[in-house]
Design a protein around this motif. Structure first.
Motif, PDB file in Angstrom:
ATOM      1  N   PRO A   1      -7.182 -17.385   0.140  1.00 49.25           N
ATOM      2  CA  PRO A   1      -8.051 -17.208   1.308  1.00 49.25           C
ATOM      3  C   PRO A   1      -8.573 -15.789   1.486  1.00 49.25           C
ATOM      4  CG  PRO A   1      -6.128 -18.503   1.876  1.00 49.25           C
ATOM      5  CD  PRO A   1      -5.875 -17.941   0.521  1.00 49.25           C
ATOM      6  N   ASP A   2      -7.903 -14.790   0.908  1.00 55.05           N
ATOM      7  CA  ASP A   2      -8.418 -13.424   1.005  1.00 55.05           C
ATOM      8  C   ASP A   2      -9.780 -13.296   0.332  1.00 55.05           C
ATOM      9  OD1 ASP A   2      -6.258 -12.534   2.421  1.00 55.05           O
ATOM     10  OD2 ASP A   2      -5.325 -11.455   0.758  1.00 55.05           O
TER      11      ASP A   2
ATOM     12  N   PRO B   1      -2.884  -7.690  -6.615  1.00 54.88           N
ATOM     13  CA  PRO B   1      -4.294  -7.447  -6.921  1.00 54.88           C
ATOM     14  C   PRO B   1      -4.603  -5.979  -7.150  1.00 54.88           C
ATOM     15  CG  PRO B   1      -4.005  -8.156  -4.634  1.00 54.88           C
ATOM     16  CD  PRO B   1      -2.691  -8.325  -5.295  1.00 54.88           C
ATOM     17  N   GLU B   2      -3.805  -5.106  -6.556  1.00 56.18           N
ATOM     18  CA  GLU B   2      -3.863  -3.671  -6.821  1.00 56.18           C
ATOM     19  C   GLU B   2      -2.502  -3.101  -6.453  1.00 56.18           C
ATOM     20  OE1 GLU B   2      -5.914  -1.792  -2.945  1.00 56.18           O
ATOM     21  OE2 GLU B   2      -7.254  -3.023  -4.168  1.00 56.18           O
ATOM     22  N   PRO B   3      -2.121  -1.952  -6.993  1.00 54.73           N
ATOM     23  CA  PRO B   3      -0.779  -1.417  -6.738  1.00 54.73           C
ATOM     24  C   PRO B   3      -0.475  -1.314  -5.238  1.00 54.73           C
ATOM     25  CG  PRO B   3      -1.829  -0.190  -8.504  1.00 54.73           C
ATOM     26  CD  PRO B   3      -2.876  -1.110  -7.942  1.00 54.73           C
ATOM     27  N   GLY B   4       0.690  -1.817  -4.863  1.00 50.14           N
ATOM     28  CA  GLY B   4       1.130  -1.728  -3.480  1.00 50.14           C
ATOM     29  C   GLY B   4       0.638  -2.832  -2.576  1.00 50.14           C
ATOM     30  N   SER B   5      -0.240  -3.712  -3.067  1.00 55.39           N
ATOM     31  CA  SER B   5      -0.767  -4.802  -2.246  1.00 55.39           C
ATOM     32  C   SER B   5      -0.119  -6.122  -2.665  1.00 55.39           C
ATOM     33  CB  SER B   5      -2.289  -4.891  -2.383  1.00 55.39           C
ATOM     34  OG  SER B   5      -2.638  -5.243  -3.708  1.00 55.39           O
ATOM     35  N   VAL B   6      -0.401  -7.176  -1.908  1.00 55.78           N
ATOM     36  CA  VAL B   6       0.163  -8.483  -2.235  1.00 55.78           C
ATOM     37  C   VAL B   6      -0.963  -9.499  -2.370  1.00 55.78           C
ATOM     38  CG1 VAL B   6       2.328  -7.984  -1.050  1.00 55.78           C
ATOM     39  CG2 VAL B   6       0.497  -9.133   0.193  1.00 55.78           C
ATOM     40  N   PRO B   7      -0.773 -10.531  -3.207  1.00 54.02           N
ATOM     41  CA  PRO B   7      -1.803 -11.560  -3.371  1.00 54.02           C
ATOM     42  C   PRO B   7      -1.946 -12.405  -2.108  1.00 54.02           C
ATOM     43  CG  PRO B   7      -0.216 -11.562  -5.187  1.00 54.02           C
ATOM     44  CD  PRO B   7       0.368 -10.717  -4.103  1.00 54.02           C
ATOM     45  N   GLY B   8      -3.126 -13.003  -1.947  1.00 56.07           N
ATOM     46  CA  GLY B   8      -3.397 -13.767  -0.733  1.00 56.07           C
ATOM     47  C   GLY B   8      -3.066 -15.241  -0.803  1.00 56.07           C
ATOM     48  N   ALA B   9      -2.585 -15.739  -1.962  1.00 50.32           N
ATOM     49  CA  ALA B   9      -2.369 -17.173  -2.124  1.00 50.32           C
ATOM     50  C   ALA B   9      -1.363 -17.736  -1.137  1.00 50.32           C
ATOM     51  CB  ALA B   9      -1.928 -17.489  -3.552  1.00 50.32           C
ATOM     52  N   ALA B  10      -0.464 -16.903  -0.632  1.00 49.94           N
ATOM     53  CA  ALA B  10       0.526 -17.382   0.342  1.00 49.94           C
ATOM     54  C   ALA B  10      -0.137 -17.859   1.636  1.00 49.94           C
ATOM     55  CB  ALA B  10       1.538 -16.290   0.655  1.00 49.94           C
ATOM     56  N   LYS B  11      -1.359 -17.440   1.884  1.00 56.07           N
ATOM     57  CA  LYS B  11      -2.067 -17.843   3.107  1.00 56.07           C
ATOM     58  C   LYS B  11      -2.752 -19.204   2.968  1.00 56.07           C
ATOM     59  CE  LYS B  11      -3.149 -12.984   4.062  1.00 56.07           C
ATOM     60  NZ  LYS B  11      -4.247 -11.992   4.224  1.00 56.07           N
ATOM     61  N   ALA B  12      -2.728 -19.764   1.766  1.00 52.93           N
ATOM     62  CA  ALA B  12      -3.520 -20.967   1.516  1.00 52.93           C
ATOM     63  C   ALA B  12      -3.144 -22.157   2.394  1.00 52.93           C
ATOM     64  CB  ALA B  12      -3.436 -21.348   0.043  1.00 52.93           C
ATOM     65  N   PRO B  13      -1.858 -22.497   2.574  1.00 50.18           N
ATOM     66  CA  PRO B  13      -1.565 -23.676   3.391  1.00 50.18           C
ATOM     67  C   PRO B  13      -2.148 -23.599   4.798  1.00 50.18           C
ATOM     68  CG  PRO B  13       0.359 -23.084   2.109  1.00 50.18           C
ATOM     69  CD  PRO B  13      -0.630 -21.975   1.922  1.00 50.18           C
TER      70      PRO B  13
END
Length: 296
Positions: free
Chosen positions: A265-266, A10-22
């Motif tokens: 979820p983020d 979503p921005e340099p150095g960060s990670v997307p939040g979709a992994a938190k969905a389950p």
């Protein structure tokens, strides 16, 4: 499948939040409701570490390629165990790069049709773009063999789905790859085209192409952002929740399994959109696979 490997940061150095969905969906009551309906919890397939490798990745490779392919192989193994036991898999993502693992599992079993219900065609590939990197925007192209072999031909099994048996439903009219998808796939309907018809007419046309026993892939960004903004690429002009629920009710019985992806979820700090996704899954997919398995 708590993976974010196919998404851009979503921005340099960060990670997307979709992994938190389950786990967010578990918290919203999804797993409890499915178990009450008779489901079994088949566990989790953990992904490798997400790496923002834009500055180091060589050309001709997608983001997190090695981890993504390995995760797909492990998902395929889990799906084969579930299918061999005569059960109907429902895969909770994560991002839609999990379609590669689904495709590997089904290609090993003789290949099936695919219902791809998504707010984007996900048909970007090296032949139409110089920006290939994120498989979550390229999964459908890879699934029908139109991508680099590392993701489109895992273990020599590509194309995972015969293009003539693939149906895509739900992209917006400004989708850059919509025209090419129409030329290569069995049936393509934009969100505008699909929502201007009855769910029954859409389902009938789609099933005539994919044939019963297809895989059903649902990306929740097919919903309009007025009702589902908690996705990484929201675009106006999508389905309302009831419209999508009714369509899934008609498609689910003829599917041998399904996957639901891209909820983030983020972007849902109070959990209200997790409840929307939970209601959509329970309401739309409660009869997943019943027509396929009852006919055997």
């Amino acid at each position: 499948m708590p993976t974010n490997l196919g998404l851009r940061p979503p921005e340099p150095g960060s990670v997307p939040g979709a992994a938190k969905a389950p786990e967010a969906l578990r918290e919203s009551g999804l797993f409890h409701q499915l178990i009450e309906l008779g489901a079994l919890d088949a566990g989790v397939v953990l992904p490798g570490r997400y790496v923002d490798d834009d500055s180091t990745r060589e050309s001709g490779h997608v983001r997190n390629e090695d981890a993504l392919v390995e995760h797909g192989r492990r998902l395929a193994k889990r799906l084969e165990m579930i299918l061999d036991a005569g059960n109907v898999p429902l895969v909770i993502g994560g991002d839609c790069s999990i379609l590669l693992g689904v495709g590997v599992a089904l290609a090993r079993r003789g290949r099936t049709g695919l219902m791809h219900v998504d707010g984007h065609t996900d048909f970007r590939h090296p032949g139409n773009s110089d920006e290939c990197a994120s498989v979550a925007g390229e999964d459908l192209a890879a699934a029908v063999g139109s991508h680099w072999p590392a993701i489109a031909d895992i273990d020599g099994l590509g194309p995972y789905f015969p293009p003539q048996r693939v149906v895509h439903i739900g992209h917006r009219d400004n989708d850059g790859e919509g025209t090419e998808a129409r030329q290569k796939l069995g049936l393509v309907l934009s969100a505008r085209e699909a929502t201007s018809q009855t769910p029954a007419s859409v389902a009938t046309a789609a099933q005539a192409v994919a044939h019963p026993g297809y895989w059903l892939q649902v990306d929740v960004d097919v919903l309009d952002p007025s009702v589902m903004p908690a996705v990484d690429s929201p675009d106006s002009g999508g389905f309302m929740v009831e419209q999508l629920t009714q369509l899934l009710k008609l498609l689910a019985p003829g599917a041998l399994g399904a996957s639901v992806t891209v909820f983030d979820p983020d972007l849902d700090p109070d959990g209200r959109y997790a409840r929307v996704v939970t209601d959509l899954i329970v309401g739309g997919l409660a009869h997943l696979g019943t027509a396929v398995y009852n006919a055997r």
